[in-house]
Design an enzyme around this catalytic site. Structure first.
Site, mmCIF file in Angstrom:
data_model
loop_
_atom_site.group_PDB
_atom_site.id
_atom_site.type_symbol
_atom_site.label_atom_id
_atom_site.label_comp_id
_atom_site.label_asym_id
_atom_site.label_seq_id
_atom_site.Cartn_x
_atom_site.Cartn_y
_atom_site.Cartn_z
ATOM 1 N N GLU A 55 -9.866 0.268 11.970
ATOM 2 C CA GLU A 55 -9.317 0.758 10.654
ATOM 3 C C GLU A 55 -9.969 0.755 9.554
ATOM 4 O O GLU A 55 -10.580 -0.762 9.322
ATOM 5 C CB GLU A 55 -7.904 0.148 10.520
ATOM 6 C CG GLU A 55 -7.061 0.383 9.225
ATOM 7 C CD GLU A 55 -5.757 0.130 9.007
ATOM 8 O OE1 GLU A 55 -5.648 -1.278 9.354
ATOM 9 O OE2 GLU A 55 -4.960 0.860 8.937
ATOM 10 N N CYS B 197 -1.728 2.959 6.003
ATOM 11 C CA CYS B 197 -1.709 2.592 7.247
ATOM 12 C C CYS B 197 -1.785 3.714 8.310
ATOM 13 O O CYS B 197 -2.199 3.769 9.466
ATOM 14 C CB CYS B 197 -0.622 1.718 7.719
ATOM 15 S SG CYS B 197 1.185 2.517 7.235
ATOM 16 N N GLU C 205 4.504 -3.914 11.440
ATOM 17 C CA GLU C 205 4.006 -2.437 11.114
ATOM 18 C C GLU C 205 2.696 -2.633 10.755
ATOM 19 O O GLU C 205 2.217 -3.009 9.799
ATOM 20 C CB GLU C 205 4.938 -1.835 10.067
ATOM 21 C CG GLU C 205 4.591 -0.338 10.065
ATOM 22 C CD GLU C 205 3.724 0.148 9.066
ATOM 23 O OE1 GLU C 205 2.396 0.194 9.531
ATOM 24 O OE2 GLU C 205 4.130 0.390 7.982
ATOM 25 N N LYS D 23 7.913 -11.785 0.436
ATOM 26 C CA LYS D 23 6.566 -12.311 0.139
ATOM 27 C C LYS D 23 5.561 -11.341 -0.083
ATOM 28 O O LYS D 23 4.984 -10.865 0.780
ATOM 29 C CB LYS D 23 6.182 -13.250 0.984
ATOM 30 C CG LYS D 23 5.275 -14.425 0.393
ATOM 31 C CD LYS D 23 3.965 -14.006 -0.217
ATOM 32 C CE LYS D 23 2.576 -13.882 0.487
ATOM 33 N NZ LYS D 23 1.631 -13.215 -0.204
#
Ligand code: NAI
Ligand code: BAL
Ligand code: NA
Length: 503
Positions: free
Chosen positions: A394, A295, A260, A185
């Protein structure tokens, strides 16, 4: 503006080796972040489609043409996929840029990495054949034992938009190498190339159901995978809030997950570096490549006070030299943010930093020469303190925040002052100091005198709020395997624990 003559394919869901219209027939527009225009659409799967795909995957595992394959046979499919990706490299790279805003250079590099990753896991699939059954010698006459490595089953792979086809590949290639059947997905913000992977699988004759690709909204098309009783594992890359939801849903079924998640990675620069410009370029690349939507972006620059002023001067010069343009333009080094939502989010981080008292040393706004598209200037923020949002959260955009330090102790404290633990970088020519930092950094990835180079042979993943489990390398394959012990009683004698009624 750079023009592309690559057409956007109109695809359905890829289920059981064929293109299938979603049960509810809904579609989601594809937006080009550089022009803000709708350039096509993708199918929007719902839980009904998830059920069909899971059933197709289960059947594939039960059928000999997938469920009984050797690693060597699966390696052939993986290599054929790699070859097709390279054959279509230029088209796929353009599609990736049109969909996600990645620069054409970065998209092309992604396609090379995709092909190399499929090749790498083809090798590991072959190697698996000799490790499939490992005898364990107990030094007992009455028992023969061995360990089997088997495919874990049906796996759900939920992936993000920052490296659309590459992040999918990091999961699809090892899952297929292991012999699992998978449901991918991809992110609704950039799914085009992942659907093309479906076409590639069809062309190379991958057995139906081995890989199914469902596009759609996360809560509608991906959440049902986490809670599905016949999905044996979820491997996810994306945000912490979504990772938390996936883990919560999976926990109800004691379903293993690999997560992750995000990061706020530090790059620590010492005054003993030989060449300022080399370090400056790594700092730049560490935070501004892929428009900072990485990331592992080293978005906190922690610089020794004695060289801070000179370093920032050079950093500014290099930053001003970055070409910001349509991602398909030659030499573009910074494209747009992926979507209007992410764009607004990045700008909000910058304005919050300003409101909290930080200084926007450079950038912080839309580049003047680009009137349309989700463009943000590369941004450098100073006068940051450790309680500010910009230090802690972040951003996922081209935004670097800067703090200085005097001593090594202070540097490591600042570096580890984060709830995340994905990556950490150090720039220093002192080998022993680099070793000390390698040990002291709380993260899963360490870069010494660089930031971001990523090799598919090495484990990728974090600790703390950045998640757990590893993609890539042999670790990326292990997580798709079930380890089964087999213990055989080989003696002709009775076990003689109970008293026999015949005596
Ligand atoms: N670790 C990484 O590489 C990434 C981190 N992020 C972070 O996440 C922030 C938000 O980006 P989003 O695209 O909203 O990330 P997201 O985590 O919501 O999306 C990633 C994937 O999860 C799916 N998803 C969404 N809701 C779900 C649910 N309830 N259950 C299962 N799957 C679901 C999405 O459809 C997509 O395929 C970014 O600003 C960034 O900070 C985003 C992308 C990649
Ligand atoms: N360097 C790619 C890893 C990621 O952002 O997920
Ligand atoms: Na898009």
């Amino acid at each position: 503006m750079a023009m592309s003559n690559v057409g956007i394919p109109c695809r359905q869901l890829y289920i059981d080796g064929e293109w299938r219209e979603p049960v509810k027939k809904n579609r989601i527009p594809i937006i080009n972040p550089s022009t803000e225009e709708i350039i096509g659409d993708i199918p929007a799967a719902t839980s009904e489609d998830v059920d069909i795909a899971v059933e197709a995957a289960r059947k594939a595992l039960a059928r000999d043409d997938w469920g009984s394959t050797t690693g060597a046979q699966r390696a052939k499919y993986l290599r054929a996929i790699a070859a097709k990706v390279l054959e279509r490299k230029s088209e796929l790279a353009t599609l990736e840029s049109l969909d996600s805003g990645k620069t054409s250079f970065e998209s092309a590099a992604d396609m090379d990495d995709v092909a190399a990753c499929f090749e790498y896991y083809a090798d590991l699939a072959e190697a698996l054949d000799s490790k499939r059954k490992t005898p364990v010698n107990l030094h007992l006459d009455s028992f023969k034992t061995y360990v089997l490595r088997e495919p874990l089953g049906v796996v759900g792979l939920i992936t993000p938009w920052n490296y659309p086809l590459l992040m999918a590949t990091w999961k699809v290639a090892p899952a297929l190498a292991a012999g699992c059947a998978a449901i991918l997905k991809p992110s609704e913000l950039a799914s085009i190339t992942c659907l093309e992977l479906g076409e590639i699988c069809r062309e190379v004759g991958l057995p139906p159901g081995a890989l199914n690709i469902l596009t759609g909204w996360g809560p509608v098309a991906a959440a049902p995978l986490s809670s599905h009783p016949h999905v044996d594992k979820i491997s996810f890359t994306g945000s912490v809030p979504t990772g938390t939801k996936i883990m919560t849903a999976a926990a109800q079924l004691v379903k293993p997950v690999t997560l992750e998640l995000g990061g706020k990675s530090p790059i620590v620069v010492f005054d003993d570096i030989d060449n300022l410009d080399i370090a400056v370029e790594w700092a730049l690349f560490g935070c501004f490549s892929n428009a900072g939507q990485v990331c592992s972006a080293t978005s906190r620059l922690i610089i020794q006070e004695s060289i801070a002023s000179e370093f920032l001067d050079r950093l500014l010069l290099w930053t001003k030299n970055i070409k910001i343009s349509d991602p398909l333009e030659e030499d573009c080094k910074l494209g747009p943010i992926v979507s209007s939502g992410q764009y607004e989010k990045v700008l909000k981080f910058i304005s919050n930093a300003k409101n909290e008292g930080a200084t926007i040393l450079y950038g912080g706004e839309r580049p003047e020469h680009l009137k349309k598209g989700y463009y943000v200037q590369p941004t450098i923020i100073t006068d940051v303190n450790t309680s500010m949002e910009i230090w802690k959260e972040e951003v996922f955009g081209p935004v670097l925040c800067v703090k200085t330090f005097k001593t090594e102790e202070e540097a490591i404290e600042l570096a580890n002052d984060t709830k995340y633990g994905l990556a950490s970088a150090i720039m220093s020519k002192d080998v022993e100091r680099c070793e000390r930092f390698t040990k002291a950094f709380h993260s899963g990835i360490i870069w010494i005198n660089c930031s971001q180079p990523t090799f598919h042979q090495l484990p990728w993943g974090g600790k703390k709020r950045s998640g757990f489990g590893r993609d890539l390398g042999e670790w990326g394959l292990e997580k798709y395997l079930n380890i089964k012990q087999v213990t055989e009683y080989t003696s002709a004698d009775a076990w003689a624990f109970y008293k026999s009624p015949s005596n």
